[in-house]
Design a protein around this motif. Structure first.
Motif, PDB file in Angstrom:
ATOM      1  N   LEU A 131       0.739  -1.162  -0.168  1.00 59.55           N
ATOM      2  CA  LEU A 131      -0.030  -0.058   0.016  1.00 59.55           C
ATOM      3  C   LEU A 131       0.860   1.421  -0.080  1.00 59.55           C
ATOM      4  N   GLY A 132       0.808   1.840  -1.098  1.00 64.29           N
ATOM      5  CA  GLY A 132       1.855   2.944  -1.473  1.00 64.29           C
ATOM      6  C   GLY A 132       1.705   4.220  -0.508  1.00 64.29           C
ATOM      7  N   THR A 133       2.646   5.061  -0.321  1.00 63.42           N
ATOM      8  CA  THR A 133       2.293   6.322   0.415  1.00 63.42           C
ATOM      9  C   THR A 133       3.084   7.513  -0.622  1.00 63.42           C
ATOM     10  N   GLN A 134       2.690   8.748  -0.251  1.00 63.65           N
ATOM     11  CA  GLN A 134       3.390   9.710  -1.184  1.00 63.65           C
ATOM     12  C   GLN A 134       4.798   9.859  -0.532  1.00 63.65           C
ATOM     13  N   GLY A 135       5.861  10.240  -1.487  1.00 57.59           N
ATOM     14  CA  GLY A 135       7.262  10.429  -1.085  1.00 57.59           C
ATOM     15  C   GLY A 135       7.737   8.996  -0.590  1.00 57.59           C
ATOM     16  N   PHE A 136       8.920   9.299  -0.134  1.00 58.56           N
ATOM     17  CA  PHE A 136       9.674   8.123   0.497  1.00 58.56           C
ATOM     18  C   PHE A 136       8.925   7.719   2.144  1.00 58.56           C
ATOM     19  N   LYS A 137       9.137   6.347   2.173  1.00 57.68           N
ATOM     20  CA  LYS A 137       8.629   5.732   3.354  1.00 57.68           C
ATOM     21  C   LYS A 137       9.835   4.683   3.682  1.00 57.68           C
ATOM     22  N   LYS A 138      10.206   5.087   5.063  1.00 62.02           N
ATOM     23  CA  LYS A 138      11.233   4.267   5.554  1.00 62.02           C
ATOM     24  C   LYS A 138      10.811   2.831   6.182  1.00 62.02           C
ATOM     25  N   LEU A 139      11.269   1.774   5.634  1.00 63.90           N
ATOM     26  CA  LEU A 139      10.866   0.489   5.783  1.00 63.90           C
ATOM     27  C   LEU A 139      11.065   0.000   7.388  1.00 63.90           C
ATOM     28  N   SER A 140      10.377  -0.699   8.085  1.00 59.05           N
ATOM     29  CA  SER A 140      10.735  -1.170   9.379  1.00 59.05           C
ATOM     30  C   SER A 140      11.473  -2.473   9.146  1.00 59.05           C
ATOM     31  N   SER A 141      11.907  -2.946  10.094  1.00 57.56           N
ATOM     32  CA  SER A 141      12.509  -4.371   9.938  1.00 57.56           C
ATOM     33  C   SER A 141      11.635  -5.563   9.609  1.00 57.56           C
ATOM     34  N   GLU A 142      10.291  -5.470   9.778  1.00 58.31           N
ATOM     35  CA  GLU A 142       9.405  -6.606   9.513  1.00 58.31           C
ATOM     36  C   GLU A 142       9.263  -6.569   7.932  1.00 58.31           C
ATOM     37  N   GLU A 143       9.048  -4.937   7.530  1.00 58.57           N
ATOM     38  CA  GLU A 143       8.824  -4.744   6.149  1.00 58.57           C
ATOM     39  C   GLU A 143       9.832  -5.224   5.210  1.00 58.57           C
ATOM     40  N   LYS A 144      11.169  -5.132   5.541  1.00 54.31           N
ATOM     41  CA  LYS A 144      12.492  -5.652   4.923  1.00 54.31           C
ATOM     42  C   LYS A 144      12.731  -6.963   4.884  1.00 54.31           C
ATOM     43  N   LEU A 145      11.908  -7.729   5.839  1.00 54.48           N
ATOM     44  CA  LEU A 145      11.698  -9.334   5.642  1.00 54.48           C
ATOM     45  C   LEU A 145      11.289  -9.568   4.482  1.00 54.48           C
ATOM     46  N   LYS A 146      10.270  -8.865   3.940  1.00 52.48           N
ATOM     47  CA  LYS A 146       9.447  -9.227   2.808  1.00 52.48           C
ATOM     48  C   LYS A 146      10.219  -9.276   1.403  1.00 52.48           C
ATOM     49  N   ILE A 147      11.499  -8.778   1.633  1.00 49.64           N
ATOM     50  CA  ILE A 147      12.217  -8.535   0.478  1.00 49.64           C
ATOM     51  C   ILE A 147      12.950  -9.878  -0.079  1.00 49.64           C
ATOM     52  N   ASN A 148      12.485 -10.683  -0.928  1.00 50.63           N
ATOM     53  CA  ASN A 148      13.030 -11.665  -1.238  1.00 50.63           C
ATOM     54  C   ASN A 148      13.438 -12.035  -2.897  1.00 50.63           C
ATOM     55  N   PHE A 149      14.487 -12.366  -3.109  1.00 48.13           N
ATOM     56  CA  PHE A 149      14.932 -12.422  -4.656  1.00 48.13           C
ATOM     57  C   PHE A 149      14.310 -13.677  -5.617  1.00 48.13           C
ATOM     58  N   ASN A 150      13.998 -13.659  -6.542  1.00 45.85           N
ATOM     59  CA  ASN A 150      13.454 -14.572  -7.422  1.00 45.85           C
ATOM     60  C   ASN A 150      14.572 -15.968  -7.529  1.00 45.85           C
TER      61      ASN A 150
END
Length: 154
Positions: A135-154
């Protein structure tokens, strides 16, 4: 000074070490164009340099808007390159390496008609990730530690 691109392995290491990541949303078709070396154009400058989670907004540009922003020939090229739209998804991570005033010669790589007063956000090392809902926001949003865990590569 030339900045050396970074690999997905290096990004994983940075993430494991707690590197800051910010999220930014684009409307389609320009979100997908980031995978094709697009220079991002914004109305604002940023001092931030670092990792950016690339997200596609739920709402996309209408084709008439793309024609107005990019011109007919460039709009045609954009739609030839885009395979699938990513609305509402985080889909890539890249590194923001520069923010500077737009010059007329940036128009081709930015895929927009030149306008004075705009800013180029220059990225390198853009890598696909396994898409996840965002769910986007306007401008930059700093990711939390939990949100960074969702970043996985193919």
């Amino acid at each position: 000074m030339k900045i050396k691109p970074i690999t997905t392995r290096q990004i994983k290491i940075l993430l494991n070490r707690g590197a800051e990541v910010r999220a930014l949303s684009w409307r389609e078709p320009y979100a997908s164009m980031m995978l094709h070396g697009k220079i991002e154009i914004r109305t604002w400058n940023t001092d931030y340099r670092g990792l950016v989670l690339m997200c596609a907004s739920q709402k996309e540009f209408r084709k008439l808007d793309v024609l107005r922003i990019s011109g007919y020939n460039t709009a045609q090229k954009i739609y030839e390159l885009i395979q699938d739209e990513k609305n509402g998804l985080a889909f890539a991570i890249g590194r923001l390496i520069d923010s500077r005033r737009m010059k007329p010669e940036d128009a081709e790589r930015a895929h927009v008609i030149y306008r004075n007063g705009l800013w180029c956000h220059v990225y390198d090392s853009v890598h696909l990730i396994k898409p996840f809902t965002w769910l986007g926001t306007q401008g930059f949003k700093k990711l939390s530690s939990e949100e960074k865990l969702k970043i996985n590569f193919n």
